[in-house]
Design an enzyme around this catalytic site. Structure first.
Site, PDB file in Angstrom:
ATOM      1  N   TYR A  87       0.823  -1.211   0.000  1.00 50.17           N
ATOM      2  CA  TYR A  87       0.000   0.000   0.000  1.00 50.17           C
ATOM      3  C   TYR A  87       0.861   1.266   0.000  1.00 50.17           C
ATOM      4  O   TYR A  87       0.483   2.277  -0.586  1.00 50.17           O
ATOM      5  CB  TYR A  87      -0.876   0.055   1.250  1.00 50.17           C
ATOM      6  CG  TYR A  87      -2.141  -0.748   1.181  1.00 50.17           C
ATOM      7  CD1 TYR A  87      -2.115  -2.135   1.194  1.00 50.17           C
ATOM      8  CD2 TYR A  87      -3.373  -0.111   1.128  1.00 50.17           C
ATOM      9  CE1 TYR A  87      -3.286  -2.866   1.153  1.00 50.17           C
ATOM     10  CE2 TYR A  87      -4.548  -0.837   1.089  1.00 50.17           C
ATOM     11  CZ  TYR A  87      -4.496  -2.219   1.100  1.00 50.17           C
ATOM     12  OH  TYR A  87      -5.656  -2.930   1.057  1.00 50.17           O
ATOM     13  N   LYS A  99       3.176 -14.989   3.318  1.00 51.93           N
ATOM     14  CA  LYS A  99       3.419 -15.760   2.090  1.00 51.93           C
ATOM     15  C   LYS A  99       4.937 -15.955   2.010  1.00 51.93           C
ATOM     16  O   LYS A  99       5.593 -15.564   1.040  1.00 51.93           O
ATOM     17  CB  LYS A  99       2.850 -14.969   0.888  1.00 51.93           C
ATOM     18  CG  LYS A  99       2.845 -15.723  -0.421  1.00 51.93           C
ATOM     19  CD  LYS A  99       1.820 -16.849  -0.502  1.00 51.93           C
ATOM     20  CE  LYS A  99       2.005 -17.646  -1.776  1.00 51.93           C
ATOM     21  NZ  LYS A  99       1.197 -18.874  -1.818  1.00 51.93           N
ATOM     22  N   ASP A 116      -2.817 -18.261   1.459  1.00 49.32           N
ATOM     23  CA  ASP A 116      -3.762 -19.029   0.628  1.00 49.32           C
ATOM     24  C   ASP A 116      -4.439 -20.108   1.471  1.00 49.32           C
ATOM     25  O   ASP A 116      -5.654 -20.313   1.421  1.00 49.32           O
ATOM     26  CB  ASP A 116      -3.079 -19.609  -0.629  1.00 49.32           C
ATOM     27  CG  ASP A 116      -1.719 -20.227  -0.368  1.00 49.32           C
ATOM     28  OD1 ASP A 116      -1.197 -20.104   0.759  1.00 49.32           O
ATOM     29  OD2 ASP A 116      -1.152 -20.847  -1.296  1.00 49.32           O
ATOM     30  N   ASP A 135      -6.592  -6.954   4.610  1.00 45.19           N
ATOM     31  CA  ASP A 135      -7.732  -6.355   3.901  1.00 45.19           C
ATOM     32  C   ASP A 135      -8.626  -7.463   3.347  1.00 45.19           C
ATOM     33  O   ASP A 135      -9.843  -7.472   3.541  1.00 45.19           O
ATOM     34  CB  ASP A 135      -7.194  -5.470   2.768  1.00 45.19           C
ATOM     35  CG  ASP A 135      -8.302  -4.834   1.951  1.00 45.19           C
ATOM     36  OD1 ASP A 135      -9.287  -4.378   2.554  1.00 45.19           O
ATOM     37  OD2 ASP A 135      -8.175  -4.795   0.706  1.00 45.19           O
ATOM     38  N   ASP A 173     -12.523  -9.104   4.906  1.00 45.53           N
ATOM     39  CA  ASP A 173     -13.772  -9.149   4.118  1.00 45.53           C
ATOM     40  C   ASP A 173     -14.298 -10.587   4.081  1.00 45.53           C
ATOM     41  O   ASP A 173     -15.502 -10.827   4.194  1.00 45.53           O
ATOM     42  CB  ASP A 173     -13.534  -8.673   2.669  1.00 45.53           C
ATOM     43  CG  ASP A 173     -13.807  -7.181   2.476  1.00 45.53           C
ATOM     44  OD1 ASP A 173     -13.571  -6.409   3.432  1.00 45.53           O
ATOM     45  OD2 ASP A 173     -14.235  -6.777   1.381  1.00 45.53           O
TER      46      ASP A 173
HETATM   47  C1  LIG Z   1     -10.537   1.546   0.216  1.00 44.10           C
HETATM   48  C2  LIG Z   1      -9.285   0.776   0.501  1.00 44.10           C
HETATM   49  C3  LIG Z   1      -8.087   1.655   0.300  1.00 44.10           C
HETATM   50  C4  LIG Z   1      -9.300   0.168   1.909  1.00 44.10           C
HETATM   51  C5  LIG Z   1      -8.063  -0.705   2.117  1.00 44.10           C
HETATM   52  O1  LIG Z   1      -7.676  -1.465   1.209  1.00 44.10           O
HETATM   53  O2  LIG Z   1      -7.473  -0.616   3.186  1.00 44.10           O
HETATM   54  C6  LIG Z   1     -10.516  -0.673   2.247  1.00 44.10           C
HETATM   55  O3  LIG Z   1     -10.637  -1.791   1.422  1.00 44.10           O
HETATM   56  C7  LIG Z   1     -10.504  -1.084   3.698  1.00 44.10           C
HETATM   57  O4  LIG Z   1     -10.603  -2.277   3.960  1.00 44.10           O
HETATM   58  O5  LIG Z   1     -10.412  -0.211   4.561  1.00 44.10           O
HETATM   59 MG   LIG Z   2     -11.108  -3.578   2.461  1.00 43.45          MG
END
Ligand SMILES: CC(C)[C@H](C(=O)O)[C@@H](O)C(=O)O
Ligand SMILES: [Mg+2]
Ligand SMILES: NC(=O)c1ccc[n+]([C@@H]2O[C@H](COP(=O)([O-])OP(=O)(O)OC[C@H]3O[C@@H](n4cnc5c(N)ncnc54)[C@H](O)[C@@H]3O)[C@@H](O)[C@H]2O)c1
Length: 358
Positions: free
Chosen positions: A142, A193, A225, A249, A253
């Site tokens: 990032y 990884k 993975d 990240d 999710d």
């Molecule tokens: C929007 C993006 C830059 C951000 C990230 O990747 O950190 C989002 O996906 C999160 O999870 O906060």
């Molecule tokens: Mg995210």
């Protein structure tokens, strides 16, 4: 007590969910005798529209000077064509970096009332699912150099992103993860990884060095993975997952869906001095923005994390979490967590029920 909160509503569903969360904070203030002062600032797409850039110095200064920051979400298709250095998401990365928010706590907890919304079979999930993803937030690919160059194989224009992790950054997030595990079920799984990436080799070597400082914590390593697969195969094996910015990240999710919806997961991002920014893990949800149907619970639970971690208001944080639990127990659902055919509440109806419970 009085608290100053910088509020970044942002784009898409951001304003809808943050408005509900601010009213929940006000209700907490009313019940426990606190006053929350809000200063709204622009960041993301709305700042591009107003100021030509996603993040202004003024926004950074106001966030730095506030006691805490509440953020909705930034980004959306409207700004997809802007040059990469001006994208709305740069505002989020800029704020994380300017405030030094290196630790991102993303708890993923299955609420008992939502067990039907969990895609994992009950015999596998067992008693429930309660993990903490401890994501490093100011390093990794990032914050490396992002650039274009000519391919050395003659394949034309090539995008490149530098991935970096230093021993210092890994020690800092690693110790946080072990400290969190000591307050939980004393298990840390470090996800990397290391079979491919040099950054992950530094990550793993460093984790192995610091794990001996926490002899009570059961430590394991896992490739990312495999971890993505294990989260679906047997999610209850995890307690604290510590990992880098990119892997964290993605895995958070994924973990959110085990709890039923991404609309449920809060987060706290903190710096060395405990200053925090609080936001749901989801984005601006352009597909449902403006419809008043987004789930505000992730943002409301982020406020509970703010009360606990930034202000040390434990009873107040518990009260918010208990109110959410009670509303879910009573069977109230927004569309993302409703069963097919079940009545779904609007964003503001869900917010109002949680406030009434408080
Ligand atoms: C929007 C993006 C830059 C951000 C990230 O990747 O950190 C989002 O996906 C999160 O999870 O906060
Ligand atoms: Mg995210
Ligand atoms: N923290 C942030 O500001 C943040 C985080 C992630 C993505 N983004 C940005 O948001 C934009 C959209 O990204 P995306 O579509 O990949 O991810 P997203 O999280 O915005 O949406 C993914 C899916 O989840 C649903 N969803 C998300 N939040 C919800 C909620 N509270 N209630 C009900 N459903 C919800 C959406 O409707 C969509 O179907 C992009 O510009 C992205 O960069 C911002």
């Amino acid at each position: 007590m009085e608290y100053n909160i910088a509020v970044v509503k942002g784009d898409g569903i951001g304003p809808e969910i943050v408005t509900e969360a601010m009213q929940v904070l006000d209700k907490v203030g009313e019940r426990f005798g606190h006053t929350f002062h809000y200063q709204e600032v622009l960041a993301g797409g709305c700042s591009i529209d107003a100021n030509g850039i996603p993040l202004t110095e003024e926004t950074i200064e106001i966030c730095k000077n506030a006691d805490s920051v509440l953020l909705g979400a930034v980004g959306g298709p409207k700004w997809d064509e802007v040059p990469s250095e001006k994208r709305p998401e740069k505002a989020l990365l800029g704020l994380r970096s300017a405030l030094g928010l290196f630790v991102n706590l993303r708890p993923a907890q299955m609420h008992k009332a939502l067990s039907d919304a969990c895609p994992i079979k009950p015999e596998i999930i067992g008693d429930g699912f309660d993990i903490l993803v401890c994501r490093e937030l100011t390093g990794d690919v990032y914050f490396g150099r992002h650039y274009r160059r000519e391919s050395d194989k003659g394949w034309g224009e090539t995008g490149a992103d530098d991935m970096n992790y230093s021993v210092y950054e890994v020690e800092r997030i690693g110790r946080r993860a072990f400290e969190m595990a000591m307050k939980r079920n004393k298990k840390v799984c470090s996800v990397d990884k290391a079979n491919v990436l040099e950054t992950s080799r530094v990550w793993r070597e460093t984790m192995h060095r610091i794990k001996d400082e926490y002899p009570e914590v059961a430590y394991s390593d896992m490739y990312v993975d495999n971890c993505a697969m294990q989260l679906v195969r047997n999610p209850s094996q995890f307690d604290v997952i510590v990992t880098g910015n990119l892997f964290g990240d993605i895995l958070s999710d994924e973990a959110s869906m085990i709890t039923g919806s991404i609309g449920m997961l809060p987060s706290a991002s903190m710096n060395e001095s405990g200053k925090g920014m609080y936001e749901p893990i989801h984005g601006s949800a352009p597909d449902i923005a403006g419809k008043g149907i987004a789930n505000p619970i992730a943002t409301i639970l982020s406020c509970a994390m703010m009360l606990r971690y930034s202000f040390g208001l434990m009873a107040e944080a518990d009260a918010v979490e208990n109110a959410v639990e009670a509303v879910l127990d009573a069977g109230h659902r927004t569309a993302d967590i409703a069963a097919p055919g079940e009545k779904a509440l609007s964003t503001s109806e869900m917010g109002a029920l949680i406030r009434a419970q408080l």
